[in-house]
Design a protein around this motif. Structure first.
Motif, PDB file in Angstrom:
ATOM      1  N   SER A  24      -3.110  -6.032  11.078  1.00 39.43           N
ATOM      2  CA  SER A  24      -4.288  -5.635  11.475  1.00 39.43           C
ATOM      3  C   SER A  24      -4.265  -5.541  13.338  1.00 39.43           C
ATOM      4  CB  SER A  24      -5.861  -6.200  10.993  1.00 39.43           C
ATOM      5  OG  SER A  24      -5.795  -5.852   9.786  1.00 39.43           O
ATOM      6  N   GLN A  65     -10.767  -2.395  10.193  1.00 37.24           N
ATOM      7  CA  GLN A  65     -10.770  -3.292   8.288  1.00 37.24           C
ATOM      8  C   GLN A  65     -12.499  -3.211   7.935  1.00 37.24           C
ATOM      9  OE1 GLN A  65      -8.141  -6.174   8.034  1.00 37.24           O
ATOM     10  NE2 GLN A  65      -7.898  -6.295   5.996  1.00 37.24           N
ATOM     11  N   ASP A  81      -6.717   1.257   9.301  1.00 38.21           N
ATOM     12  CA  ASP A  81      -6.804  -0.380   9.051  1.00 38.21           C
ATOM     13  C   ASP A  81      -7.031  -0.600   7.547  1.00 38.21           C
ATOM     14  OD1 ASP A  81      -6.062  -3.044   8.331  1.00 38.21           O
ATOM     15  OD2 ASP A  81      -7.039  -3.546  10.373  1.00 38.21           O
ATOM     16  N   GLU A  82      -6.805  -0.712   6.617  1.00 43.72           N
ATOM     17  CA  GLU A  82      -6.875  -0.191   4.901  1.00 43.72           C
ATOM     18  C   GLU A  82      -8.693   0.337   5.144  1.00 43.72           C
ATOM     19  OE1 GLU A  82      -6.959  -4.076   3.176  1.00 43.72           O
ATOM     20  OE2 GLU A  82      -5.495  -5.159   4.661  1.00 43.72           O
TER      21      GLU A  82
HETATM   22 MG   LIG Z   1      -6.344  -7.104   7.685  1.00 44.13          MG
END
Ligand SMILES: [Mg+2]
Ligand SMILES: Nc1ncnc2c1ncn2[C@@H]1O[C@H](COP(=O)(O)OP(=O)(O)O)[C@@H](O)[C@H]1O
Lengths: 315, 310
Positions: A45, A94, A173-174
């Motif tokens: 991240s 995220q 991010d994810e």
């Molecule tokens: Mg992360």
């Protein structure tokens, strides 16, 4: 290279104290999808946030350069960086809590983002994007407010929002952590779709081990704030070079996220400023006493064309 | 929302009932006999026969419950009784007072908001800047000085040293200036501090990161999001201040001889004019409760999460 869109050179990033990532080098060609893998806390991240680099993300670039479309954006003023945010470099955060103002309708928030970049609000386009992300009933959703939605829906709406702004570089991010398997697949197909249509470059952090082989052109593996391996997807996944990547890839076919034997213990989380290789404590090669750590444990060396790693055994 | 308003209105009936009962009991608890107090207030000698006649006339010989309900019946039809001092209807006296208190309250509020909103927002957006520090110092001073001291200082500068403004100017616009400032300055102190706090709270929320990541323009972040979200709290703070102002400032109205309800009730207390005090308490309670309801409704319009979570 003419079609290179992003080059990260010797990048070190901190949150005010020690560096959380250090000495990261890689390049991305326009239209590529690059996946970053690594255990929690390794700095995935942080890497994406540093590329976005707006002050709210708290990242401080302490060393190195980020060349985006030929320009060193690390030398940009806050104002210049802000004007690129969303329009040139988009990001799906995220943590969902940060995505939308909880009290305002999505419609108001879509409009405000589009108008900020002098773009038109086109409901049909929103509706289409929603449908491709398995969000039916766009009429109702667009009039609702975030607190009325589940985490999975907010995540998809956030992806849709980022896509509609049409950035050249998309940092995810994810982006599918709150989605069920079917919807994850749709979201990924949608990402591939926009790459096809708009030639968007995508950097993707994911925990789903199936995703890189499905869609990535390149894979980067991070460990304790360092990019330890980077290369074409099939090379990194099928002939991993770094002992950490080998262990990590070994875990993938089981799909159970468990680390295989030989990779006991926890990765160090105290920053990226170590002298010796941060992985040596857990490294099977070091443990067997055949240590191959050189003098520059964090320098990427070429394994073969388009594939490099910081440490590997030559056969 | 409809359910909420219905529930609150029902609550309101109970609150007003309780308030009316307590106000009535005020008469009962107060030392001495009402007839005697009335005669004293009117400056008459207490003669047992006159006193007894007055008692009969005021219905004091009836049981408490009967007296309460006949009084309540009067209240419901707008009859709050007559003043002991001049025998005029209390409701008329209060209405007259309000024609002075309301303009003063509104002008003080308008001045306070016109100063505090921009300054509170600016010092929050540019927090820790020179501007913020200066604003905070002034806000602290304004907050710390009692309004009568501000009144005295204003009189000293504008009436005694420079005689540009009159100390006493009933009815006139120019006479409104000093009492308005005396009320508005300490209110600014409080407002700026509270508004600044609310805006900072919103600026530190995580959703701001999301807006920034999408490149939403600064103006849209401040006006469209931060102010939108903090307006619920700002309305509540302002609503409370309106309630307080409607009571009239006893001190300020007395200093400037402004014949509002504050001065009215002060005079009533001095003269032990109980019906006026009673009427004042009752009317203030109604105003407070209504303002409270209005701010609660507005709060829900801005932040509907409260309803949703139930
Ligand atoms: Mg992360
Ligand atoms: N805002 C922040 N302030 C300080 N430290 C942070 C912040 N965000 C992340 N970190 C630290 O930086 C390291 C890397 O975090 P992160 O990049 O989020 O990891 P990943 O995404 O790979 O799980 C962690 O040790 C984490 O505690």
């Amino acid at each position: 290279m003419a079609d290179e869109i992003l080059r990260v050179e010797d990048l070190s990033v901190s949150y005010g104290k020690g560096n959380m990532i250090s000495g990261v080098n890689f390049t991305v060609t326009k239209g590529e999808i690059v996946c970053f893998l690594g255990e929690s806390g390794c700095g995935k991240s942080t890497l994406l946030k540093a590329i976005m680099n707006i002050p709210e993300l708290e990242t401080v670039i302490t060393k190195g350069k980020i060349i985006f479309e030929g320009k060193d954006i690390t030398s940009y003023s806050d104002k210049e960086i802000r004007s690129m945010a969303g329009k040139n470099i988009g990001m799906v955060l995220q943590h969902l809590g940060g995505a939308f103002n909880p009290l305002r309708t999505f419609e108001a928030q879509f409009k405000e983002a589009l108008y900020s970049h002098d773009m038109e609000y086109d409901f049909e386009k929103v509706k289409e994007t929603f449908a491709q992300l398995n969000l039916p009933d766009a009429e109702r959703i667009i009039k609702s407010r975030p607190y009325e939605m589940s985490g999975g829906m907010i995540q998809r709406i956030a992806i849709a929002m980022t896509m509609i702004l049409g950035p050249e570089l998309l940092l995810c991010d994810e982006p599918t952590s709150a989605l069920d398997v079917t919807t994850q697949k749709m979201a990924m197909e949608q990402l591939m779709n926009i790459r096809e249509l708009l030639n968007t470059t995508i950097l993707l952090v994911t925990h789903n081990p199936g995703i890189p082989s499905m869609m990535a052109d390149k894979v980067g593996v991070m460990y304790a704030g360092h990019l330890v391996e980077y290369g074409k997807t099939h090379q990194v996944l099928h002939s991993p070079a770094h002992p950490y990547t080998k262990a990590l890839i070994g875990a993938i076919p089981t799909f159970d996220f468990k680390l295989p034997k030989g990779l006991e213990g926890q990765p160090p989380l105290n920053g990226a400023d170590m002298e010796k290789c941060a992985f040596s404590e857990r490294c099977p090669i070091c443990k067997e006493g055949h240590c191959i750590c050189g003098n520059n444990p964090y320098t990427l060396k070429e394994v073969c064309k388009d594939h490099c790693a910081t440490c590997f055994k030559r056969d | 929302m409809g359910k909420f308003i219905g529930k609150r209105l029902l609550q309101l009936v109970f609150v007003l009932f309780a308030v009316s009962f307590m106000t009535f009991a005020l008469m009962y608890i107060a030392p001495g006999d009402p007839a005697e107090r009335k005669l004293t207030a009117q400056g008459e000698a207490i003669d047992p026969e006159v006193l007894e006649a007055e008692r009969e006339k005021m219905g004091l010989n009836q049981p408490f419950v009967v007296r309460y309900f006949s009084w309540l019946g009067g209240v419901c039809t707008g009859n709050l009784g007559n003043s002991y001092v001049d025998n005029r209807p209390v409701i008329t006296k209060l209405a007259e007072g309000m024609t002075y208190t309301v303009p003063l309250a509104l002008s003080a509020l308008a001045v306070a908001l016109a100063i505090s909103l921009p300054l509170g927002i600016l010092s929050a957006v540019y927090r820790n800047s020179v501007l913020d520090v200066i604003v905070q110092i002034f806000s602290f001073i304004g907050n710390a000085l009692p309004n009568f001291l501000i009144a005295v200082l204003l009189i000293f500068f504008f009436c005694i040293q420079n005689s540009v403004l009159p100390v006493i100017a009933n009815n006139s616009f120019i006479g409104l200036i000093l009492p308005t400032l005396s009320l508005a300055i300490p209110m600014c102190g409080r407002f700026i501090k509270q508004f600044r706090g609310e805006v900072i709270e919103q600026l530190e929320k995580t959703y701001i990161t999301g807006l920034r990541v999408r490149g939403v323009k600064e103006k849209k972040i401040i006006f469209g999001n931060v102010l939108h979200n903090s307006s619920a709290a700002i309305i509540t703070i302002t609503g409370l201040a309106i309630g307080t102002l409607m009571g009239g400032s006893v001190v300020i109205e007395s200093i400037f001889r402004w014949p509002g309800v504050g001065k009215l009730v002060m005079d009533a207390i001095t003269a032990r004019d109980y019906p006026v005090i009673q009427g004042f308490v009752l009317v203030m309670a109604v105003i407070y409760v209504l303002i409270n309801l209005a701010t609660d409704i507005l709060y829900r319009v801005i932040d509907p999460r409260i309803d949703y979570e139930k």
